[in-house]
Write an enzyme that holds these catalytic residues in place. Structure first.
Site, PDB file in Angstrom:
ATOM      1  N   HIS A 277      -1.375  -7.603  -1.865  1.00 34.62           N
ATOM      2  CA  HIS A 277      -2.630  -7.395  -2.601  1.00 34.62           C
ATOM      3  C   HIS A 277      -3.812  -7.929  -1.797  1.00 34.62           C
ATOM      4  CE1 HIS A 277      -0.238  -7.680  -6.715  1.00 34.62           C
ATOM      5  NE2 HIS A 277       0.111  -6.629  -5.991  1.00 34.62           N
TER       6      HIS A 277
ATOM      7  N   HIS B  41      -5.093  -1.849  -6.611  1.00 37.97           N
ATOM      8  CA  HIS B  41      -3.873  -2.665  -6.721  1.00 37.97           C
ATOM      9  C   HIS B  41      -3.482  -3.302  -5.382  1.00 37.97           C
ATOM     10  CE1 HIS B  41       0.452  -3.108  -8.431  1.00 37.97           C
ATOM     11  NE2 HIS B  41       0.335  -3.825  -7.343  1.00 37.97           N
TER      12      HIS B  41
ATOM     13  N   GLU C 151      -9.537  -0.025  17.385  1.00 42.19           N
ATOM     14  CA  GLU C 151      -8.085   0.035  17.542  1.00 42.19           C
ATOM     15  C   GLU C 151      -7.363   0.783  16.416  1.00 42.19           C
ATOM     16  OE1 GLU C 151      -5.906  -2.342  19.985  1.00 42.19           O
ATOM     17  OE2 GLU C 151      -7.519  -1.248  20.977  1.00 42.19           O
TER      18      GLU C 151
ATOM     19  N   HIS D 230       4.784  -4.960   0.467  1.00 37.51           N
ATOM     20  CA  HIS D 230       3.705  -4.692  -0.485  1.00 37.51           C
ATOM     21  C   HIS D 230       2.886  -5.963  -0.692  1.00 37.51           C
ATOM     22  CE1 HIS D 230       1.512  -3.526  -4.031  1.00 37.51           C
ATOM     23  NE2 HIS D 230       2.154  -4.380  -4.806  1.00 37.51           N
TER      24      HIS D 230
ATOM     25  N   GLU E 184       9.129  -3.816  -8.285  1.00 38.89           N
ATOM     26  CA  GLU E 184       8.850  -2.646  -7.444  1.00 38.89           C
ATOM     27  C   GLU E 184      10.076  -2.234  -6.611  1.00 38.89           C
ATOM     28  OE1 GLU E 184       6.314  -1.199  -8.256  1.00 38.89           O
ATOM     29  OE2 GLU E 184       4.752  -2.639  -8.782  1.00 38.89           O
TER      30      GLU E 184
HETATM   31  O1  2HA Z   1       5.537  -8.130  -7.678  1.00 34.94           O
HETATM   32  O2  2HA Z   1       2.928  -6.904  -6.865  1.00 34.94           O
HETATM   33  O3  2HA Z   1       3.190  -4.531  -7.966  1.00 34.94           O
HETATM   34  C1  2HA Z   1       4.342  -8.018  -8.349  1.00 34.94           C
HETATM   35  C2  2HA Z   1       3.604  -6.845  -7.863  1.00 34.94           C
HETATM   36  C3  2HA Z   1       3.760  -5.609  -8.622  1.00 34.94           C
HETATM   37 ZN    ZN Z   2       1.569  -5.282  -6.593  1.00 41.13          ZN
END
Ligand code: 2HA
Ligand code: ZN
Length: 274
Positions: free
Chosen positions: A142, A211, A170, A140, A117
């Site tokens: 998950h 995702h 909040e 980023h 990414e």
């Molecule tokens: O790095 O999260 O979006 C692995 C991921 C791809």
């Molecule tokens: Zn990801």
């Protein structure tokens, strides 16, 4: 100063570990990047002396980031190894003068490359840097409840923002600009990078449907805090959704307007309250 003693490197490692402890980084899921200050860059050059010779294609063009240095996690690397084996789990790279290539100064040993990414991260950094040069972190992850929410809330910024603002008092204070939503797309490609960075012009938080989440911050604390707040609210949202057909009470749009007034939230996205 040794690379691993630099406060920015320590902050990077701590955020990665905090995300792992939260359960947001199964397998190689999630990634993190940080743009160095001029002083940090000078320290890397002094400490490492020579970069790797090879300039590698970014597969994106980020001319405004020419000459910038980034700490970035490794593709196929695990966030849980950032603290254990830093030199292979992440690296420090330099962007070339055209903004289309990078080379490695430190880390990513044994042929490692930045996260898949990286194009998304760099496009987001470019947008955020132009808004305010103090923006340095793109994160980023998950988080499970947020991903679950993307199956039951319409994939629109207004619906998603209101769902979160109305579930924890909040939230409008912490992210008054709201939250952008990218529909499901193939990850790691130019299309999702462009869609995300376009939304980053308006938001600091962008959902990737089914995702995960991207957060932008001036500091590691801020980027982590945004992720944490959104996921906590999503957790409450999913619990309420799972146990009640109809809410007996909620935070109303009028209540949110009151918070905006009391807290002087000048950049609260008022059109979402209509
Ligand atoms: O790095 O999260 O979006 C692995 C991921 C791809
Ligand atoms: Zn990801």
């Amino acid at each position: 100063m040794k690379i691993l003693d630099m406060p920015c490197v320590k902050g990077f490692i701590q955020l990665a570990q905090d995300g792992v402890d939260k359960g947001w980084h199964e397998m190689n899921g999630g990634n993190l990047s940080y743009r160095l200050t001029g002083m940090e860059k000078a320290n890397v050059k002094k400490e490492v002396k020579k970069p790797q010779k090879e300039w590698i294609d970014i597969c994106e063009s980020v001319p405004k980031l020419a000459g910038e240095f980034f700490i970035v996690t490794r593709t196929t690397g695990y966030m849980r190894n950032v603290m254990r084996t830093p030199e292979s789990a992440f690296g420090i790279v330099e962007i070339d003068s055209t903004g289309t290539k990078f080379r490695i100064w430190w880390g990513l040993v044994d042929g490692g490359r930045p996260t898949s990414e990286f194009p998304s991260h760099l496009k987001n950094h470019e947008v955020k840097f132009l808004q305010d040069p103090n923006n340095r972190v793109i994160y980023h992850a998950h988080p499970v409840n947020l991903i679950a929410m993307t199956f039951i809330v319409p994939l629109k910024a207004k619906d998603f923002t209101l769902a979160l603002w109305q579930i924890m008092t909040e939230c409008p204070v912490i992210f008054p600009k709201g939250i952008g939503v990218v529909p499901w797309m193939v990850p790691g490609k130019g299309e999702i990078a462009s869609a995300t960075s376009k939304l980053m012009e308006e938001y600091d938080i962008v959902v990737w449907a089914h995702h995960g989440l991207f957060c932008a911050g001036t500091t590691f604390d801020r980027a982590f805090g945004l992720m944490d707040t959104v996921e906590k609210s999503a957790d409450i949202f999913m619990k309420v959704a799972a146990t009640q057909k109809k809410r007996l009470s909620t935070i109303t749009k009028k209540d949110i307007a009151k918070i905006a007034k009391e807290f002087n939230l000048v950049n609260l996205r008022k059109q979402f309250l209509r």
